[in-house]
Scaffold this active site. Sequence first.
Site, PDB file in Angstrom:
ATOM      1  N   ASP A   1      57.978 -48.427  -4.434  1.00 41.80           N
ATOM      2  CA  ASP A   1      57.641 -49.716  -3.822  1.00 41.80           C
ATOM      3  C   ASP A   1      57.498 -49.572  -2.310  1.00 41.80           C
ATOM      4  O   ASP A   1      56.607 -50.172  -1.704  1.00 41.80           O
ATOM      5  CB  ASP A   1      58.720 -50.746  -4.140  1.00 41.80           C
ATOM      6  CG  ASP A   1      58.821 -51.047  -5.624  1.00 41.80           C
ATOM      7  OD1 ASP A   1      57.828 -51.515  -6.198  1.00 41.80           O
ATOM      8  OD2 ASP A   1      59.883 -50.791  -6.202  1.00 41.80           O
ATOM      9  N   CYS A   2      58.397 -48.790  -1.701  1.00 39.70           N
ATOM     10  CA  CYS A   2      58.329 -48.583  -0.254  1.00 39.70           C
ATOM     11  C   CYS A   2      57.033 -47.883   0.130  1.00 39.70           C
ATOM     12  O   CYS A   2      56.364 -48.278   1.088  1.00 39.70           O
ATOM     13  CB  CYS A   2      59.535 -47.764   0.208  1.00 39.70           C
ATOM     14  SG  CYS A   2      59.561 -47.445   1.980  1.00 39.70           S
TER      15      CYS A   2
END
Length: 470
Positions: free
Chosen positions: A257-258
């Site tokens: 996600d990052c």
Amino acid sequence: MKERKPLVVVGDVVLDEDVDGVADRLAPDAPAPVVDVRSDLRRPGGAGLAAVLAAQGGREVVLVTALGDDPASEAVRCALRGRVRLVEVPLDGTLPVKTRVMAGGRPLVRIDRGGGTPGEPDDVVREALARAQAVLVADYGRHTASTVREHLVAAARRAPLVWDPHPKGDPPVPGARIVTPNAAEVSALTGEPTAEAGRSLRDFAERGRELAERWQAATVAVTLGERGVLLTRPGDGTPMLVPAPYRAVGDTCGAGDCFAAATAAELADGALPEEAVQRAVARAASFVAAGGAGNPKLWRTTTPAHPVQAGEQDPFALAERVRAHGGTVVATGGCFDLLHAGHVGLLENARRIGDCLIVCVNSDESITRRKGPGRPLNPVEDRTRVLAGLGSVDAVAVFEEDTPTALLSRLRPDVWVKGGDYSVEDLPEAEVVCAWGGQAVVLPYLDGRSTTLLARRAAESATVLRAPRR
């Protein structure tokens, strides 16, 4: 002044729970570990985590997701309040809850509960996507993206779109700028068994190219964990490997996600795909090193309402202000006698790790003791003025000692960054930074750039110019 449009995240939110404790015995009635709970953290996961990460540094983020009337949905709303702007799609059912039971920071078991079906979007969703500077689709296989697919197709024609896919989700819309599957997802999406998938970079390149052609995507960035990210494109182009800047040790939960959020944010700011991916890889590495999605500092308070302005005069006040808002303080240090491309690249990468960058600079006397007579070439007043003028630098602090240990003890940064090819264990500042829970990291440095080399070239050029003509 040109309006800065928001980054819009579309996707499935879940409620993540981490129950962490100590397991030093087995249950009397079964060969199962008994966990004595020490902490319990609840936070938004999936698209909710991606939106929070994209909003770090004060960026405006709109999250389009499906939420219902259940307690888990309300917990997500509370956690996201003040961080991102919610545009809700109705949810028929309950929000999924994923609970990890951990011992000593390592998962023992995961328990999944709940689930619902997204309803029809309204005009607010269409308007949000029409205003997007960039779009990130965080697909977790629960079909929020499919309910707004028509609007995503239109958005991909207007703005950069990043799609983080899921084997149980919909395929990316045509024209996606970057699609970001991991190794396991590539295996599932191409129908190859996991045990046979990606034994070499060539395997990943072939499968990435296959997916790029199938999806009509400009780029497929296959994330390979510690190996970095492999960029592939349709056709017979040469793939590009972007290695991780260092081996990050920590909880990898949320690293994908990052990476996707950082990639979308960089594209929103005008970066090329290669630039966006390189910076996102560095951001994901620092995210893992800082504790991943379970890092309490990520959820302590809301992020700063406005980005920190460059050139702050008081580094200690700046550090306190960023910490008070739950932000991450990053520091780096050096002589910075002749500022060159290696310095600039290091400072830009360091700034992307957190919410402010403070540069610790050796005084003139400190440099003379370390480098010998004739150094520094520029006095400390000039060096600090040049550094403060860089957009990546928020504040500058000067130290008189041979090392910045005493200064770091006052600043107490969350991350200490050095550039070079040595390991973290070799950094003399690593031990003192770890004393308050900080993290020391090493970022790659441009080869062939150093103040010593520049000074030597200048001296050689001066010698040639002074030589008599024959």
